[in-house]
Design a protein around this motif. Structure first.
Motif, PDB file in Angstrom:
ATOM      1  N   LEU A 149       8.481  -6.974  -3.409  1.00  0.00           N
ATOM      2  CA  LEU A 149       8.656  -5.521  -3.489  1.00  0.00           C
ATOM      3  C   LEU A 149       7.883  -4.816  -2.389  1.00  0.00           C
ATOM      4  O   LEU A 149       6.671  -5.002  -2.250  1.00  0.00           O
ATOM      5  N   ASP A 150       8.588  -4.018  -1.601  1.00  0.00           N
ATOM      6  CA  ASP A 150       7.945  -3.201  -0.575  1.00  0.00           C
ATOM      7  C   ASP A 150       7.618  -1.840  -1.181  1.00  0.00           C
ATOM      8  O   ASP A 150       8.519  -1.063  -1.531  1.00  0.00           O
ATOM      9  N   VAL A 151       6.341  -1.554  -1.347  1.00  0.00           N
ATOM     10  CA  VAL A 151       5.912  -0.370  -2.102  1.00  0.00           C
ATOM     11  C   VAL A 151       6.396   0.933  -1.481  1.00  0.00           C
ATOM     12  O   VAL A 151       6.951   1.795  -2.194  1.00  0.00           O
ATOM     13  N   PRO A 152       6.233   1.187  -0.180  1.00  0.00           N
ATOM     14  CA  PRO A 152       6.723   2.455   0.376  1.00  0.00           C
ATOM     15  C   PRO A 152       8.219   2.645   0.183  1.00  0.00           C
ATOM     16  O   PRO A 152       8.689   3.760  -0.077  1.00  0.00           O
TER      17      PRO A 152
ATOM     18  N   VAL B 263       0.847  -1.186   0.000  1.00  0.00           N
ATOM     19  CA  VAL B 263       0.000   0.000   0.000  1.00  0.00           C
ATOM     20  C   VAL B 263       0.886   1.240   0.000  1.00  0.00           C
ATOM     21  O   VAL B 263       1.855   1.319   0.770  1.00  0.00           O
ATOM     22  N   VAL B 264       0.573   2.182  -0.859  1.00  0.00           N
ATOM     23  CA  VAL B 264       1.306   3.452  -0.889  1.00  0.00           C
ATOM     24  C   VAL B 264       0.877   4.275   0.309  1.00  0.00           C
ATOM     25  O   VAL B 264      -0.321   4.500   0.531  1.00  0.00           O
ATOM     26  N   GLN B 265       1.826   4.711   1.095  1.00  0.00           N
ATOM     27  CA  GLN B 265       1.520   5.450   2.309  1.00  0.00           C
ATOM     28  C   GLN B 265       1.472   6.952   2.050  1.00  0.00           C
ATOM     29  O   GLN B 265       2.253   7.489   1.265  1.00  0.00           O
ATOM     30  N   CYS B 266       0.537   7.598   2.756  1.00  0.00           N
ATOM     31  CA  CYS B 266       0.421   9.052   2.662  1.00  0.00           C
ATOM     32  C   CYS B 266      -0.130   9.566   3.989  1.00  0.00           C
ATOM     33  O   CYS B 266      -1.090   8.999   4.529  1.00  0.00           O
ATOM     34  N   ASP B 267       0.467  10.632   4.496  1.00  0.00           N
ATOM     35  CA  ASP B 267      -0.007  11.220   5.753  1.00  0.00           C
ATOM     36  C   ASP B 267      -1.389  11.833   5.552  1.00  0.00           C
ATOM     37  O   ASP B 267      -1.649  12.496   4.540  1.00  0.00           O
TER      38      ASP B 267
END
Length: 221
Positions: free
Chosen positions: A65-68, A21-25
């Motif tokens: 693959l680690d997305v972040p 999952v792409v992380q975003c604050d």
């Protein structure tokens, strides 16, 4: 499990590793959250991740693959280029040229192993395209390593010719110089002096009158 193998690090609330999952604050307010998500969606690193993720589907690499981490790595590479460090870009071009060379060789082999002319023609066309792209990649790498230098004379500069690395700037300098030459030529153009004959005639008349006076005085003497 082998004791020499270390367990992959995990963080609380991150789920299993690798993360997908792409992380975003989120931000403190809805407006701030919207800006952060909009910035992430339009970022070049997320666009690159989407392409890489699509290419690596079912390749075996995507599963590990680690997305972040990938997104952060892409962001760091872009920052390095912005800071003037082109190491990654140069390595990328060199490796692409090598890959294209391998593709050219394989397609050529496929062409000469074909027994039908249409197949031979198709493989050779693709081989030559790969060869041409390999050449273009090497030219780009050479230009990156040794940027072309254009010598242009700067107008109204007494320090002599200046080095301009931008072709547009050099063209602009030549345009300014040509315009100044044209203006200089127009300002120094020899023009017909229509008053000269009148001025000359007046001087001649005055000299003639003085001559008559002198002759009259000589006769009296």
């Amino acid at each position: 499990m082998d004791k020499s193998q270390k367990k992959l690090p995990t963080k609380p609330n991150d789920g299993e590793y690798p993360r997908k999952v792409v992380q975003c604050d989120d931000g403190e307010t809805l407006e701030e959250r919207g800006r952060k998500y909009a910035k992430l969606i339009t970022s070049p690193e997320l666009a690159a991740y989407r392409v890489i993720d699509g290419v690596e589907q079912n390749s075996g690499v995507e599963a590990q693959l680690d997305v972040p981490t990938l997104v952060e790595t892409l962001r760091d590479q872009a920052k390095a280029v912005n800071d003037g460090n082109l190491t990654q870009a140069e390595a990328m071009l060199a490796n692409q040229a090598t890959s294209l060379q391998s593709l050219y060789a394989r397609l050529t082999e496929k062409a000469f192993s074909s027994t039908q002319l249409p197949h031979f023609d198709s493989f050779m066309r693709m081989a030559l395209r790969a060869q041409n792209q390999c050449r273009a990649t090497l030219e780009t790498l050479a230009a990156l390593k040794n940027p072309p230098v254009v010598i242009a004379k700067q107008a109204n500069v007494t320090s002599g010719p200046q080095q301009v690395n931008n072709g547009i700037a050099a063209s602009r300098a030549r345009e300014i110089e040509n315009k100044q030459i044209q203006l200089s030529a127009e300002g120094n153009e020899l023009r017909t002096n229509t008053r000269t004959p009148a001025l000359t005639g007046r001087i001649n008349q005055e000299m003639e009158t003085v001559g008559k006076i002198n002759r009259t005085e000589d006769k009296r003497r």
